[in-house]
Write a protein that holds these residues in place. Structure first.
Motif, mmCIF file in Angstrom:
data_model
loop_
_atom_site.group_PDB
_atom_site.id
_atom_site.type_symbol
_atom_site.label_atom_id
_atom_site.label_comp_id
_atom_site.label_asym_id
_atom_site.label_seq_id
_atom_site.Cartn_x
_atom_site.Cartn_y
_atom_site.Cartn_z
ATOM 1 N N GLY A 180 3.009 1.774 -9.471
ATOM 2 C CA GLY A 180 1.629 1.548 -10.168
ATOM 3 C C GLY A 180 1.078 0.259 -10.118
ATOM 4 N N LEU A 181 1.313 -0.580 -9.032
ATOM 5 C CA LEU A 181 0.757 -1.944 -8.805
ATOM 6 C C LEU A 181 -0.770 -2.085 -8.763
ATOM 7 C CD1 LEU A 181 1.965 -3.556 -5.474
ATOM 8 C CD2 LEU A 181 2.459 -1.261 -6.108
ATOM 9 N N THR A 182 -1.412 -2.902 -9.156
ATOM 10 C CA THR A 182 -2.807 -3.324 -8.722
ATOM 11 C C THR A 182 -3.042 -4.433 -8.062
ATOM 12 O OG1 THR A 182 -2.929 -2.336 -11.193
ATOM 13 C CG2 THR A 182 -4.958 -3.439 -10.127
ATOM 14 N N LEU A 183 -3.885 -4.018 -6.857
ATOM 15 C CA LEU A 183 -3.716 -5.089 -5.826
ATOM 16 C C LEU A 183 -5.010 -5.697 -5.848
ATOM 17 C CD1 LEU A 183 -2.202 -3.252 -2.602
ATOM 18 C CD2 LEU A 183 -1.198 -5.189 -4.028
ATOM 19 N N THR A 184 -5.314 -7.086 -5.752
ATOM 20 C CA THR A 184 -6.309 -7.644 -5.289
ATOM 21 C C THR A 184 -6.132 -8.700 -4.167
ATOM 22 O OG1 THR A 184 -6.859 -7.772 -7.934
ATOM 23 C CG2 THR A 184 -8.148 -9.438 -6.289
ATOM 24 N N VAL A 185 -7.024 -8.595 -3.201
ATOM 25 C CA VAL A 185 -6.741 -9.292 -1.990
ATOM 26 C C VAL A 185 -8.012 -10.218 -1.646
ATOM 27 C CG1 VAL A 185 -6.301 -9.017 0.444
ATOM 28 C CG2 VAL A 185 -5.524 -7.628 -1.328
ATOM 29 N N VAL A 186 -7.796 -11.528 -1.206
ATOM 30 C CA VAL A 186 -8.819 -12.340 -0.722
ATOM 31 C C VAL A 186 -8.599 -12.767 0.525
ATOM 32 C CG1 VAL A 186 -9.841 -14.676 -1.271
ATOM 33 C CG2 VAL A 186 -8.817 -13.411 -3.363
ATOM 34 N N GLU A 187 -9.428 -12.401 1.247
ATOM 35 C CA GLU A 187 -9.517 -12.664 2.522
ATOM 36 C C GLU A 187 -10.762 -12.923 3.340
ATOM 37 O OE1 GLU A 187 -7.188 -13.145 5.351
ATOM 38 O OE2 GLU A 187 -8.998 -13.062 6.615
ATOM 39 N N PRO A 188 -11.224 -13.933 3.977
ATOM 40 C CA PRO A 188 -12.424 -13.799 4.456
ATOM 41 C C PRO A 188 -12.981 -13.049 5.810
ATOM 42 C CG PRO A 188 -11.430 -15.879 5.142
ATOM 43 C CD PRO A 188 -10.579 -15.136 4.284
ATOM 44 N N ASN A 189 -11.693 -12.778 6.526
ATOM 45 C CA ASN A 189 -12.159 -11.949 7.772
ATOM 46 C C ASN A 189 -11.122 -10.672 7.739
ATOM 47 O OD1 ASN A 189 -14.069 -13.189 9.243
ATOM 48 N ND2 ASN A 189 -12.466 -14.777 9.274
ATOM 49 N N PHE A 190 -11.349 -9.560 7.105
ATOM 50 C CA PHE A 190 -10.387 -8.513 7.120
ATOM 51 C C PHE A 190 -10.196 -7.739 8.225
ATOM 52 C CE2 PHE A 190 -10.708 -8.482 2.256
ATOM 53 C CZ PHE A 190 -9.376 -8.199 1.937
ATOM 54 N N ASP A 191 -8.929 -7.472 8.591
ATOM 55 C CA ASP A 191 -8.885 -6.431 9.703
ATOM 56 C C ASP A 191 -9.455 -5.230 9.182
ATOM 57 O OD1 ASP A 191 -7.542 -5.080 11.894
ATOM 58 O OD2 ASP A 191 -6.346 -4.094 10.455
ATOM 59 N N PRO A 192 -10.474 -4.405 9.744
ATOM 60 C CA PRO A 192 -11.381 -3.447 9.060
ATOM 61 C C PRO A 192 -10.400 -2.246 9.092
ATOM 62 C CG PRO A 192 -12.138 -4.307 11.475
ATOM 63 C CD PRO A 192 -11.012 -4.803 11.137
ATOM 64 N N GLU A 193 -9.180 -1.986 9.726
ATOM 65 C CA GLU A 193 -8.187 -0.696 9.270
ATOM 66 C C GLU A 193 -7.663 -0.916 8.184
ATOM 67 O OE1 GLU A 193 -5.839 0.304 12.489
ATOM 68 O OE2 GLU A 193 -4.431 1.089 10.994
ATOM 69 N N LEU A 194 -7.036 -2.353 7.951
ATOM 70 C CA LEU A 194 -6.494 -2.853 6.598
ATOM 71 C C LEU A 194 -7.387 -2.662 5.322
ATOM 72 C CD1 LEU A 194 -4.032 -3.902 5.042
ATOM 73 C CD2 LEU A 194 -4.895 -6.137 5.735
ATOM 74 N N GLU A 195 -8.644 -3.274 5.747
ATOM 75 C CA GLU A 195 -9.901 -3.153 4.742
ATOM 76 C C GLU A 195 -9.696 -1.534 3.970
ATOM 77 O OE1 GLU A 195 -13.482 -4.834 5.737
ATOM 78 O OE2 GLU A 195 -14.091 -5.095 3.657
ATOM 79 N N ARG A 196 -9.904 -0.584 5.242
ATOM 80 C CA ARG A 196 -10.307 0.589 4.609
ATOM 81 C C ARG A 196 -8.937 1.380 3.972
ATOM 82 N NH1 ARG A 196 -12.422 1.070 9.699
ATOM 83 N NH2 ARG A 196 -10.583 1.951 10.678
ATOM 84 N N GLU A 197 -7.624 0.960 4.378
ATOM 85 C CA GLU A 197 -6.499 1.477 3.888
ATOM 86 C C GLU A 197 -6.327 0.851 2.333
ATOM 87 O OE1 GLU A 197 -2.636 1.392 5.654
ATOM 88 O OE2 GLU A 197 -3.451 0.815 7.400
ATOM 89 N N ILE B 242 0.984 -1.346 0.150
ATOM 90 C CA ILE B 242 -0.078 -0.012 0.068
ATOM 91 C C ILE B 242 0.765 1.376 -0.001
ATOM 92 C CG2 ILE B 242 -1.646 1.462 1.400
ATOM 93 C CD1 ILE B 242 -3.003 -1.591 2.376
ATOM 94 N N GLU B 243 1.978 1.147 0.802
ATOM 95 C CA GLU B 243 2.993 2.363 1.019
ATOM 96 C C GLU B 243 3.476 2.548 -0.526
ATOM 97 O OE1 GLU B 243 3.965 4.661 2.920
ATOM 98 O OE2 GLU B 243 1.969 3.942 3.816
ATOM 99 N N ALA B 244 3.844 1.358 -1.506
ATOM 100 C CA ALA B 244 4.484 1.461 -2.498
ATOM 101 C C ALA B 244 3.530 2.324 -3.534
ATOM 102 C CB ALA B 244 4.923 0.247 -3.085
ATOM 103 N N VAL B 245 2.192 1.729 -3.301
ATOM 104 C CA VAL B 245 1.065 2.471 -4.244
ATOM 105 C C VAL B 245 1.168 3.845 -3.986
ATOM 106 C CG1 VAL B 245 -1.162 2.567 -4.846
ATOM 107 C CG2 VAL B 245 -0.212 0.273 -4.448
ATOM 108 N N ARG B 246 1.126 4.189 -2.622
ATOM 109 C CA ARG B 246 1.098 5.820 -2.283
ATOM 110 C C ARG B 246 2.220 6.668 -3.002
ATOM 111 N NH1 ARG B 246 -1.313 4.426 3.397
ATOM 112 N NH2 ARG B 246 -3.352 4.395 2.876
ATOM 113 N N LYS B 247 3.420 5.642 -2.870
ATOM 114 C CA LYS B 247 4.544 6.723 -3.504
ATOM 115 C C LYS B 247 4.583 6.536 -4.741
ATOM 116 C CE LYS B 247 7.749 5.163 0.130
ATOM 117 N NZ LYS B 247 8.779 4.066 0.502
ATOM 118 N N GLY B 248 3.399 5.854 -5.769
ATOM 119 C CA GLY B 248 3.343 6.251 -7.070
ATOM 120 C C GLY B 248 3.674 4.793 -7.759
#
Ligand code: NAP
Length: 273
Positions: free
Chosen positions: A34-51, A26-32
């Motif tokens: 260009g990676l595209t992220l997809t995440v599969v997770e049944p129980n996201f940590d809510p803070e991570l989900e928001r980020e 996520i930090e790398a994306v914020r620094k510019g």
């Protein structure tokens, strides 16, 4: 972490290790980057989900398609289940990176149909970005795959390439299980401190801080453990009295040698199973 050159990445399992990885990305994306992220997770940590949402990541897609790098960070016992979904991220160009302990490259290829597979072994301090991760890549992997994998593992700490997968048993026995040996050292040092008259809490604080501070000093100065050990010792002094016992022929070295050999053997046996 440096900016990545626009790869598409899918992460399956965003628990303790997967979460540490994806926070770095996520930090790398914020620094510019260009990676595209997809995440599969049944129980996201809510803070991570928001980020993840703030950087436009795709979460739990109903119809996954092929990505450039598929990262597997579920528990090994969940792999069979996770592979059903994970396989949908695999196309002819996909490189698979697994951090699952004990799951061989062969098993990854069989379950996912990918030839370019990388097996990595992080350790517990990776959860706070202070770990060390060793990895081995299958012969089908390119130099570019290796470089990308190293960048992707950077959020966990230092990264060490291995020449062959069989060395993973030694890695498991040294850096994988190693934090437990160091925690045991802190525990037994605290018990010895109590026997010399300190109260339990003070003994534990002194022992923990000693282990943590010695480790930090070794990393920050880059000096070898042997050179640092000599800095604590003076001829005829207290440290020497202790090291006469610890460094004796029947001291710590043969004990640790046996312990590491037992862990490596267990890793080899589990691998066969
Ligand atoms: N922790 C370490 O020190 C360490 C060291 C070396 C290697 N590793 C390896 O790292 C891997 C991850 O360990 P961890 O400690 O991060 O485990 P963890 O915290 O349990 O994370 C695994 C995550 O995957 C999720 N998950 C389970 N089934 C899934 C599925 N079918 N699809 C997608 N996600 C699924 C889990 O969700 P639920 O919680 O809902 O099940 C959990 O959030 C393991 O394979 C382990 O061998 C860990």
């Amino acid at each position: 972490m440096s900016a990545l050159d626009a790869p598409t990445i899918a992460l399956v399992g965003a628990g303790s290790m997967g979460g540490a990885l994806v926070r770095g990305w996520i930090e790398a994306v914020r620094k510019g980057g260009g990676l595209t992220l997809t995440v599969v997770e049944p129980n996201f940590d809510p803070e991570l989900e928001r980020e993840l949402e703030t950087v436009g990541a795709v979460l739990n897609p109903p119809e996954p398609g092929p990505v450039e790098v598929l990262v597997l960070a579920v528990k090994p016992q969940a792999f069979a289940d996770a592979a059903q979904q994970a396989r949908k991220f695999v196309g002819p160009q996909t490189c698979v990176l697994s951090i699952m302990a004990g799951v061989t490259m062969d098993a990854l290829t069989r379950a996912l149909g990918a030839e370019r597979v990388v097996r990595a072994m992080p350790n517990l301090p990776s959860r706070i970005g202070r770990g060390v991760t060793a990895y081995a890549a299958s012969p089908a992997c390119s130099e570019q795959d290796r470089q990308l994998v190293e960048q992707l593992l950077e959020p966990l700490g230092a990264v060490e390439p291995l020449a062959a997968e069989r060395l993973m048993d030694a890695v498991t026995a040294v850096s994988g299980s190693g934090p437990a040996y160091v925690f045991l050292l802190a525990e037994v040092l605290a018990v010895a401190a109590e026997q010399e008259g300190l109260d339990r809490d003070t003994a534990m604080r002194l022992a923990s801080r000693t282990v943590a501070g010695a480790g930090a000093l070794m990393l920050e100065t880059g000096e070898t453990p042997g050179a640092l050990r000599k800095q604590v010792m003076s001829p005829g002094g207290t440290t020497e009295a202790a090291l006469d016992i610890l460094a004796a022929a029947d001291g710590l070295a043969p004990l640790l040698r046996r312990a590491v050999a037992a862990a490596a053997k267990r890793s080899r046996d589990l691998g066969k199973g």
